[in-house]
Design an enzyme around this catalytic site. Structure first.
Site, PDB file in Angstrom:
ATOM      1  N   GLU A 281       0.810  -1.200   0.000  1.00 49.85           N
ATOM      2  CA  GLU A 281       0.000   0.000   0.000  1.00 49.85           C
ATOM      3  C   GLU A 281       0.858   1.272   0.000  1.00 49.85           C
ATOM      4  OE1 GLU A 281      -4.150  -0.502   1.625  1.00 49.85           O
ATOM      5  OE2 GLU A 281      -3.104   0.627   3.159  1.00 49.85           O
ATOM      6  N   GLU A 284       1.907   1.752  -3.465  1.00 50.46           N
ATOM      7  CA  GLU A 284       0.783   2.226  -4.283  1.00 50.46           C
ATOM      8  C   GLU A 284       0.490   3.701  -3.979  1.00 50.46           C
ATOM      9  OE1 GLU A 284      -2.845   0.128  -3.437  1.00 50.46           O
ATOM     10  OE2 GLU A 284      -3.928   1.023  -5.111  1.00 50.46           O
ATOM     11  N   CYS A 301      -8.948  -2.325   5.842  1.00 48.23           N
ATOM     12  CA  CYS A 301      -8.905  -3.797   5.808  1.00 48.23           C
ATOM     13  C   CYS A 301     -10.280  -4.330   6.160  1.00 48.23           C
ATOM     14  CB  CYS A 301      -7.838  -4.330   6.762  1.00 48.23           C
ATOM     15  SG  CYS A 301      -8.039  -3.786   8.459  1.00 48.23           S
ATOM     16  N   SER A 321      -7.570   1.733  -2.505  1.00 51.52           N
ATOM     17  CA  SER A 321      -6.376   0.923  -2.770  1.00 51.52           C
ATOM     18  C   SER A 321      -6.796  -0.417  -3.365  1.00 51.52           C
ATOM     19  CB  SER A 321      -5.641   0.685  -1.444  1.00 51.52           C
ATOM     20  OG  SER A 321      -4.757  -0.403  -1.584  1.00 51.52           O
ATOM     21  N   LYS A 360     -16.177 -10.663   7.187  1.00 53.03           N
ATOM     22  CA  LYS A 360     -15.056 -11.471   6.657  1.00 53.03           C
ATOM     23  C   LYS A 360     -15.561 -12.787   6.080  1.00 53.03           C
ATOM     24  CE  LYS A 360     -11.338  -9.018   7.562  1.00 53.03           C
ATOM     25  NZ  LYS A 360     -10.561  -8.499   6.436  1.00 53.03           N
ATOM     26  N   GLU A 363     -16.547 -11.884   2.665  1.00 48.47           N
ATOM     27  CA  GLU A 363     -15.356 -11.581   1.862  1.00 48.47           C
ATOM     28  C   GLU A 363     -14.679 -12.863   1.367  1.00 48.47           C
ATOM     29  OE1 GLU A 363     -11.882 -10.131   3.986  1.00 48.47           O
ATOM     30  OE2 GLU A 363     -11.490  -8.673   2.416  1.00 48.47           O
ATOM     31  N   GLU A 368     -13.667 -13.222  -6.531  1.00 47.12           N
ATOM     32  CA  GLU A 368     -12.319 -12.713  -6.854  1.00 47.12           C
ATOM     33  C   GLU A 368     -11.256 -13.325  -5.942  1.00 47.12           C
ATOM     34  OE1 GLU A 368     -15.483 -10.908  -6.663  1.00 47.12           O
ATOM     35  OE2 GLU A 368     -14.520  -9.331  -5.518  1.00 47.12           O
ATOM     36  N   CYS A 506     -11.745  -2.662  14.063  1.00 51.33           N
ATOM     37  CA  CYS A 506     -12.002  -4.103  14.217  1.00 51.33           C
ATOM     38  C   CYS A 506     -12.139  -4.517  15.684  1.00 51.33           C
ATOM     39  CB  CYS A 506     -10.880  -4.912  13.581  1.00 51.33           C
ATOM     40  SG  CYS A 506     -10.534  -4.425  11.900  1.00 51.33           S
TER      41      CYS A 506
END
Ligand code: SF4
Ligand code: SF4
Ligand code: SF4
Length: 580
Positions: A281, A284, A301, A321, A360, A363, A368, A506
């Protein structure tokens, strides 16, 4: 001039700021007034009337959670009239309630059950018809059982007041009253982010986390499988609460020992891929910053936030990102890099993660997230599920011998650990960006400018002459405000923005232990900063396992292999119902 009000509660005098409720004033005297609809995260509602008290001179009982104090007020919280009124409210709720406590997910942690005990209700005096709502369980994260709903409205309010997603509404009247997503649809059909805040605030078993523990135990008991578990940063400062510990107690060693006792073949640390995220990151960000495209760059995240962005601001996804979350980077690497290095056939690896987060689970199932050629993360267990699994496995957590993570993908830095709280990803990235940009050593790694629990925090960070304008938002309501600013023509206000779906980050994810401590977020955050201070390495780029993976496997940050395994793209999610 003092703005305080003095009143008497149960014969004791107390002075509190004007505007405080009777409930708040009683708390200062150590007097417990029971509630069901009230919650310290929400505005007063006065819906259930469990908190009624007598106020001298008033004709009827007052709801303590919403009634403001006044000078000279005299309050009684424990009279016969009060006790009978509270008992009646709960008895009427129990009349229509399924009495499934023996098998209910929330048993022993259910506010209705606890209140029935507290009020001395030993029989169900009123027999009412039982509702028969179908289960809503067609999503990977949450299960809704409206038969256990007591219509307290907490889920409606957290989803609208804090998260601004507005999934739930009250529907129907009388016996058919219920709380539901629009048109009675399931959560999978509406614009729900699966953040799980509704399940964490529900006082009963009406909204629970989907239980994947049996699937994980089946994998552990299959001798042909190598079951590898990763543990997220925020779990280590909350798991202890499942066993009576204080919020924020750091239980990393016991957690690792307990996971080995459960039978996991390798116990590894998500902090490793949190560090890897920072490497990717920072690279990036510096590229976008230098070449001025798709700014500000947003980092996170949090998969609940990603769902929110894709559902509500699809036109702004280019700002995010492209890095995967640490969970998903870990999953991709465990079935490629780890498998190759350890000489394990990836098709025999079962990859499990222990996460604070219900989103999560969603996810991990995204199409993907298969860059290893397999589903990268097979099962996600929340902190609450792990706690229950340990209890059902006969493990006395307090007596577990502390153990260290296994090596290779088992080393993390303090920068990785603070990913678990709001501002942590930003601080971790800036620790590395500073040294990359200036070539100098960052002497004080504690960047307090981005810390705290303010809903939206802004700071200018000076990298020896290069100014980076940053913003940090937590909770989807605050995230929405940030996105509106970016959308409505002020995209140049910030360079770098961190967003987390859950209030506090989190540490108070939807899958964390349910706490009745009003300061639990601050305590868990303090636990993570303490963990950061104790760790020998506090900057991601100093992690020797990170140096090794770039040297031996990935090449360089942002390189071809990194892009294939560690980066992704955001999509516009199609769901039928827009609740807004
Ligand atoms: S929601 Fe509470 S009272 Fe109802 S069945 Fe579950 S544990 Fe029992
Ligand atoms: S999971 Fe989050 S977005 Fe979905 S209904 Fe619950 S609080 Fe609202
Ligand atoms: S689902 Fe839970 S939080 Fe929502 S109204 Fe029912 S009992 Fe309250």
């Amino acid at each position: 001039m003092s703005n305080n009000v003095t009143l008497t509660i149960d014969g004791q005098s107390v002075s509190v700021p004007a505007g405080v409720t009777i409930w708040g004033a009683a708390r200062q005297l150590g007097i417990h007034i029971p509630t069901l609809c009230h919650h310290f995260d929400l505005k007063p509602y006065a819906g259930c009337r469990v908190c009624v008290v007598e106020v001298e001179g008033a004709r009827s009982l007052a709801a303590a959670c919403a009634f403001p104090v006044s000078e000279g007020m005299v309050v009684r919280t424990n009279t016969q009239k009060v006790r009978e009124a509270r008992k009646l409210v709960v008895e009427l709720l129990l009349a229509n309630h399924p009495h499934d406590c023996l098998t209910c997910d929330r048993s022993q942690n259910c506010e209705l059950q606890a209140l029935a005990l507290e009020l001395g209700i030993h029989e169900i005096r009123f027999k009412g018809a039982k509702p028969n709502w179908p289960l809503d369980n067609n999503n990977p994260s949450l299960v809704r059982d409206q038969n256990k709903c007591i219509l307290c409205g907490r889920c409606v309010r957290i989803c609208s007041e804090k998260q601004t997603v507005n999934v739930y509404t009250f529907a129907n009247r009388g016996f058919d009253s219920t709380v539901t997503p629009a048109f009675g649809k399931g959560l999978d059909k509406v614009k729900c982010t699966f953040c799980g805040q509704c399940s964490a605030i529900c006082p009963t078993g009406a909204i629970t986390v989907k239980d994947d523990t049996e699937k994980v135990m089946a994998a552990i008991n299959d001798p042909s499988k190598v079951v590898i578990v990763q543990t997220a940063p925020a779990v280590r400062v909350a798991l202890g609460e499942m066993f009576g510990g204080e919020p924020g107690s750091i239980v990393t060693g016991k957690m690792v020992g307990a996971l080995k006792m459960l039978g996991f073949d390798r116990v590894l640390d998500t902090n490793f891929t949190a560090d890897l995220t920072i490497m990717e990151e920072a690279h990036e960000f510096l590229d976008r910053f230098k070449n001025k495209y798709d700014m500000p760059m947003i980092t996170s995240c949090s998969p609940g936030w990603i769902n929110f962005l894709e559902l509500f601001y699809p036109e702004l996804v280019k700002h995010h990102s492209s890095c995967k979350s640490p969970q998903q980077m870990f999953g991709a690497l465990v079935k490629t890099y780890y498998a190759e290095t350890q000489k394990i056939d990836p098709k025999n690896i079962v990859s499990v993660s222990i996460m604070p987060c219900t989103a999560k689970k969603f996810e991990a199932l995204r199409p993907e997230m298969r860059s290893s050629g397999f589903q990268d993360v097979d099962y996600v267990l929340t902190t609450r599920e792990l706690g229950k699994l340990l209890k059902s496995s006969g493990i006395y957590f307090d007596e577990v011998r502390e153990q260290a993570y296994d090596s290779l993908m088992g080393v993390g830095t303090g920068a990785g650990t603070i990913f678990g709280n709001t501002g942590g990803v930003m601080e971790a990235a800036l620790r590395t960006a500073y040294e990359v940009v200036t070539g100098k050593t960052l002497a004080n790694v504690e960047l307090t400018e981005v810390r705290g629990l303010g809903g939206i925090r802004e700071a200018d960070i000076d990298l020896e002459g290069t100014k980076i304008r940053v913003a940090v938002a937590h909770g989807l309501g605050n995230a929405r405000q940030v996105m509106e600013i970016i959308k409505s023509g002020n995209p140049n206000k910030w360079d770098f923005v961190e967003v987390m779906a859950c209030p506090g980050g989190c540490i108070s994810g939807g899958g964390q232990p349910i706490s009745r401590d009003i300061n639990y977020r601050a305590k868990r955050i303090a636990g993570l900063y303490e963990d950061d201070r104790r760790l020998p390495l506090r900057k991601s780029h100093e992690n020797p396992e990170i140096t090794a993976i770039y040297k031996d496997y990935l090449g360089e940050p942002g390189g071809r292999k990194s892009h294939r395994l560690l980066h992704t793209h955001l999509v516009k999610q199609g769901r039928e119902i827009d609740a807004n």
